[in-house]
Scaffold this motif. Structure first.
Motif, short mmCIF file in Angstrom:
data_model
loop_
_atom_site.label_atom_id
_atom_site.label_comp_id
_atom_site.label_asym_id
_atom_site.label_seq_id
_atom_site.Cartn_x
_atom_site.Cartn_y
_atom_site.Cartn_z
N LYS A 37 4.36 10.73 -0.08
CA LYS A 37 3.87 9.35 -0.21
C LYS A 37 4.99 8.37 0.10
O LYS A 37 6.15 8.60 -0.27
CB LYS A 37 3.34 9.10 -1.62
N VAL A 38 4.64 7.26 0.77
CA VAL A 38 5.65 6.27 1.15
C VAL A 38 5.10 4.86 0.90
O VAL A 38 3.91 4.59 1.03
CB VAL A 38 6.06 6.40 2.63
N ASN A 39 6.02 3.95 0.54
CA ASN A 39 5.66 2.54 0.36
C ASN A 39 5.49 1.86 1.72
O ASN A 39 6.31 2.09 2.62
CB ASN A 39 6.77 1.81 -0.41
N LEU A 40 4.48 1.01 1.83
CA LEU A 40 4.23 0.30 3.09
C LEU A 40 4.11 -1.20 2.84
O LEU A 40 3.50 -1.64 1.87
CB LEU A 40 2.93 0.80 3.73
N GLU A 41 4.72 -1.97 3.74
CA GLU A 41 4.57 -3.42 3.71
C GLU A 41 4.64 -3.96 5.13
O GLU A 41 5.56 -3.63 5.88
CB GLU A 41 5.66 -4.09 2.87
N ARG A 42 3.68 -4.80 5.49
CA ARG A 42 3.73 -5.47 6.79
C ARG A 42 4.77 -6.59 6.77
O ARG A 42 5.10 -7.12 5.71
CB ARG A 42 2.36 -6.08 7.11
N HIS A 89 0.84 -1.19 0.00
CA HIS A 89 0.00 0.00 0.00
C HIS A 89 0.88 1.24 0.00
O HIS A 89 2.04 1.20 0.43
CB HIS A 89 -0.89 -0.02 1.25
N ILE A 90 0.34 2.35 -0.49
CA ILE A 90 1.04 3.64 -0.43
C ILE A 90 0.34 4.51 0.62
O ILE A 90 -0.86 4.75 0.53
CB ILE A 90 1.04 4.34 -1.79
N GLY A 91 1.10 4.93 1.62
CA GLY A 91 0.56 5.80 2.66
C GLY A 91 1.06 7.22 2.50
O GLY A 91 1.83 7.53 1.58
N THR A 92 0.65 8.10 3.43
CA THR A 92 1.02 9.52 3.38
C THR A 92 1.55 9.95 4.73
O THR A 92 0.96 9.65 5.77
CB THR A 92 -0.21 10.39 3.03
#
Length: 238
Positions: free
Chosen positions: A87-92, A8-11
């Motif tokens: 914007k930043v890349n997100l990964e669990r 997902h891309i977060g802010t």
């Protein structure tokens, strides 16, 4: 552990400097919003990779989460360039049932690189990067893995003289990561392939053990070569 497949891309909602003088520097506290899709199973203490940096969740609600970043991490990464609204890349972190579509990513960023080129090739984009710390070039090989801002990518070209490397990003990846939003000269986080480091370490340890052991094949070979060289020198003097 992560896969390098961005979920997902977060802010970035807030970026607050923290006084951590007692620990030897100044860290930051960051809140990231627009992250509801990856917070459904979140717990305090969970790890989430933010632009490839493994960070620990200290607070969260339905849409956002907060993390703290240490001075050491700031030195290694592009965190200093982060601002509100970015914007930043997100990964669990991986779970037991996750398929490894990328590669083994620790979330321990090694260094940063500048984007030095960007060229369209059909529906793909060829990005070029130049490392800040040249010592990491030895771990980057053509057709090997590289993690750029948390995205698992395949190296298509390496220039050891210029300390640069290149990747090709397909349309699907472009639509799901932050890289296409960046400009030339922007910094990206780089994590080299872990296996290269492991192999190098094992070779170093093995060589050290062989050299220190007078009965080892390597020690005997070196001794024989030295004796032969000495004999050649003595013979020439005669």
């Amino acid at each position: 552990m992560f896969t390098g497949i961005v979920e997902h891309i977060g802010t970035i909602e807030s970026y607050i400097a923290m006084d951590t003088t007692k620990s030897g520097g100044e860290g930051v506290s960051i809140t990231i919003k627009d992250a509801s899709s990856i917070l459904t199973d979140c717990h305090i203490g969970d790890s989430i990779a933010v632009n490839g940096i493994c960070l620990t969740v200290t607070e969260f609600d339905k849409d956002s989460f907060k993390v703290g970043i240490s001075p050491e991490t700031i030195k290694r990464t592009n965190v200093q360039d982060w601002t509100k609204g970015r914007k930043v890349n997100l990964e669990r972190a991986v779970s037991q049932d996750v398929r490894f579509g990328g590669h083994y990513v620790q979330g321990h960023v090694d260094t940063v690189a500048n984007i030095i080129s960007r060229e369209n090739e059909d529906n793909s984009i060829i990005f070029g990067f130049k490392l800040r710390d040249k010592e990491y070039m030895k771990y980057i090989v053509e057709k090997g893995f590289i993690c750029v801002d948390g995205t698992s990518l395949t190296v298509i070209k390496v220039d050891n003289v210029e300390k640069s490397f290149y990747i090709s990003m397909i349309k699907h990846t472009q639509d799901n990561v932050v890289m296409p939003l960046k400009q030339l000269n922007d910094l990206v986080n780089i994590e080299v392939d872990l296996f290269g480091k492991i192999i190098e370490k094992q070779i170093e340890i093995t060589l050290e053990d062989q050299i220190e052991n007078k009965n080892s094949p390597l020690y005997n070979l070196l001794e024989s070569l030295i004796e032969k060289k000495v004999e050649e020198v003595v013979s020439r003097k005669k």
